[in-house]
Write a protein that holds these residues in place. Structure first.
Motif, short mmCIF file in Angstrom:
data_model
loop_
_atom_site.label_atom_id
_atom_site.label_comp_id
_atom_site.label_asym_id
_atom_site.label_seq_id
_atom_site.Cartn_x
_atom_site.Cartn_y
_atom_site.Cartn_z
N MET A 1 -38.79 88.21 -18.97
CA MET A 1 -39.53 87.06 -18.56
C MET A 1 -39.55 87.04 -17.04
SD MET A 1 -39.08 83.04 -19.50
CE MET A 1 -37.34 83.10 -19.56
N THR A 2 -40.71 86.72 -16.48
CA THR A 2 -40.84 86.64 -15.04
C THR A 2 -41.49 85.34 -14.65
OG1 THR A 2 -42.98 87.72 -15.08
CG2 THR A 2 -41.07 89.14 -14.77
N THR A 3 -41.25 84.91 -13.45
CA THR A 3 -41.96 83.75 -12.93
C THR A 3 -42.70 84.20 -11.69
OG1 THR A 3 -40.08 83.09 -11.60
CG2 THR A 3 -40.29 82.07 -13.77
N GLY A 4 -43.75 83.51 -11.35
CA GLY A 4 -44.49 83.92 -10.17
C GLY A 4 -45.58 82.94 -9.83
N THR A 5 -46.45 83.37 -8.96
CA THR A 5 -47.57 82.55 -8.52
C THR A 5 -48.84 83.17 -9.06
OG1 THR A 5 -46.39 81.98 -6.52
CG2 THR A 5 -48.77 81.67 -6.49
N ARG A 6 -49.71 82.34 -9.57
CA ARG A 6 -50.98 82.80 -10.12
C ARG A 6 -51.86 83.34 -9.00
NH1 ARG A 6 -54.28 82.07 -14.44
NH2 ARG A 6 -52.88 80.66 -15.47
N ALA A 7 -52.31 84.56 -9.16
CA ALA A 7 -53.23 85.16 -8.20
C ALA A 7 -54.65 84.70 -8.52
CB ALA A 7 -53.14 86.69 -8.29
N PRO A 8 -55.53 84.69 -7.54
CA PRO A 8 -56.93 84.37 -7.85
C PRO A 8 -57.46 85.31 -8.91
CG PRO A 8 -56.57 84.49 -5.49
CD PRO A 8 -55.30 84.98 -6.15
N ASN A 9 -58.21 84.79 -9.85
CA ASN A 9 -58.82 85.56 -10.94
C ASN A 9 -57.79 86.20 -11.85
OD1 ASN A 9 -61.41 84.98 -9.96
ND2 ASN A 9 -61.25 86.66 -8.51
N ASP B 1 -52.55 75.31 -12.22
CA ASP B 1 -51.16 75.50 -11.83
C ASP B 1 -51.00 76.81 -11.09
OD1 ASP B 1 -50.33 73.19 -13.02
OD2 ASP B 1 -49.33 74.14 -14.70
N THR B 2 -50.18 76.80 -10.06
CA THR B 2 -49.92 78.05 -9.35
C THR B 2 -48.60 78.66 -9.77
OG1 THR B 2 -48.97 76.85 -7.49
CG2 THR B 2 -51.31 77.43 -7.35
N ASN B 3 -47.71 77.89 -10.38
CA ASN B 3 -46.43 78.42 -10.84
C ASN B 3 -46.54 78.75 -12.32
OD1 ASN B 3 -44.98 78.11 -8.39
ND2 ASN B 3 -45.00 75.92 -8.75
N VAL B 4 -46.33 80.03 -12.62
CA VAL B 4 -46.48 80.49 -13.99
C VAL B 4 -45.24 81.27 -14.43
CG1 VAL B 4 -49.00 80.60 -13.89
CG2 VAL B 4 -47.65 82.61 -13.29
N VAL B 5 -45.06 81.36 -15.73
CA VAL B 5 -44.01 82.17 -16.35
C VAL B 5 -44.72 83.17 -17.24
CG1 VAL B 5 -42.03 82.17 -17.90
CG2 VAL B 5 -42.35 80.28 -16.30
N PHE C 1 -49.43 94.51 -33.82
CA PHE C 1 -49.84 94.90 -32.48
C PHE C 1 -48.64 95.49 -31.74
CE2 PHE C 1 -52.51 91.39 -33.78
CZ PHE C 1 -53.78 91.89 -33.53
N GLY C 2 -48.88 96.47 -30.90
CA GLY C 2 -47.83 97.10 -30.12
C GLY C 2 -47.59 96.36 -28.82
N GLY C 3 -46.90 95.25 -28.86
CA GLY C 3 -46.55 94.50 -27.67
C GLY C 3 -47.47 93.32 -27.41
N PHE C 4 -47.07 92.50 -26.44
CA PHE C 4 -47.86 91.35 -26.03
C PHE C 4 -47.47 90.93 -24.62
CE2 PHE C 4 -44.00 89.27 -27.27
CZ PHE C 4 -43.90 88.17 -26.43
N ARG C 5 -48.33 90.12 -24.02
CA ARG C 5 -48.04 89.48 -22.74
C ARG C 5 -48.62 88.08 -22.80
NH1 ARG C 5 -50.03 93.12 -18.98
NH2 ARG C 5 -52.10 92.31 -19.37
N ALA C 6 -47.86 87.09 -22.43
CA ALA C 6 -48.32 85.70 -22.44
C ALA C 6 -47.91 85.03 -21.13
CB ALA C 6 -47.73 84.94 -23.62
N THR C 7 -48.83 84.26 -20.57
CA THR C 7 -48.56 83.54 -19.32
C THR C 7 -48.66 82.05 -19.60
OG1 THR C 7 -49.42 85.36 -18.00
CG2 THR C 7 -49.28 83.23 -16.92
N THR D 1 -45.90 72.72 -17.30
CA THR D 1 -46.20 72.07 -18.58
C THR D 1 -45.79 72.88 -19.80
OG1 THR D 1 -48.41 73.03 -18.79
CG2 THR D 1 -48.22 70.93 -17.57
N GLY D 2 -45.60 74.19 -19.63
CA GLY D 2 -45.31 75.06 -20.76
C GLY D 2 -46.53 75.45 -21.55
N GLN D 3 -47.71 75.02 -21.12
CA GLN D 3 -48.95 75.32 -21.84
C GLN D 3 -49.33 76.79 -21.69
OE1 GLN D 3 -52.15 72.74 -20.88
NE2 GLN D 3 -53.52 73.60 -22.39
N LEU D 4 -49.76 77.41 -22.79
CA LEU D 4 -50.22 78.80 -22.77
C LEU D 4 -51.50 78.89 -21.96
CD1 LEU D 4 -49.98 81.71 -23.85
CD2 LEU D 4 -51.34 80.97 -25.81
N LEU D 5 -51.52 79.76 -20.96
CA LEU D 5 -52.70 79.93 -20.11
C LEU D 5 -53.47 81.20 -20.45
CD1 LEU D 5 -51.09 79.00 -16.67
CD2 LEU D 5 -52.46 77.54 -18.17
#
Length: 72
Positions: free
Chosen positions: A1-9, A25-29, A47-53, A58-62
């Motif tokens: 799990m990582t945290t970071g800042t949302r990049a444009p696009n 939001d600019t702070n994402v996990v 499926f072979g793997g996943f990625r979710a931000t 708020t914890g909302q899936l983006l």
């Protein structure tokens, strides 16, 4: 799990994008795994793997992708 800042696009880099009020939001996990999984719908596909931000505030899936959708 990582945290970071949302990049444009950033939504364009994921397989799926879910519009939401939290999209500004600019702070994402981001959670990633290479383990086989069934995705959101249990249809017998694997499926072979996943990625979710998620919004860190708020914890909302983006954004999310599964399997080969994550490679594009």
């Amino acid at each position: 799990m990582t945290t970071g800042t949302r990049a444009p696009n950033a939504a364009a880099t994921f397989g799926l994008s879910f519009p939401s009020p939290a999209a500004s939001d600019t702070n994402v996990v981001t959670v990633e795994s290479s383990a086989p999984n069934h995705g959101l719908e249990q249809r017998g596909l694997t499926f072979g793997g996943f990625r979710a931000t998620y919004s860190a505030s708020t914890g909302q899936l983006l954004d999310a992708c599964w399997g080969q959708m994550c490679r594009s």
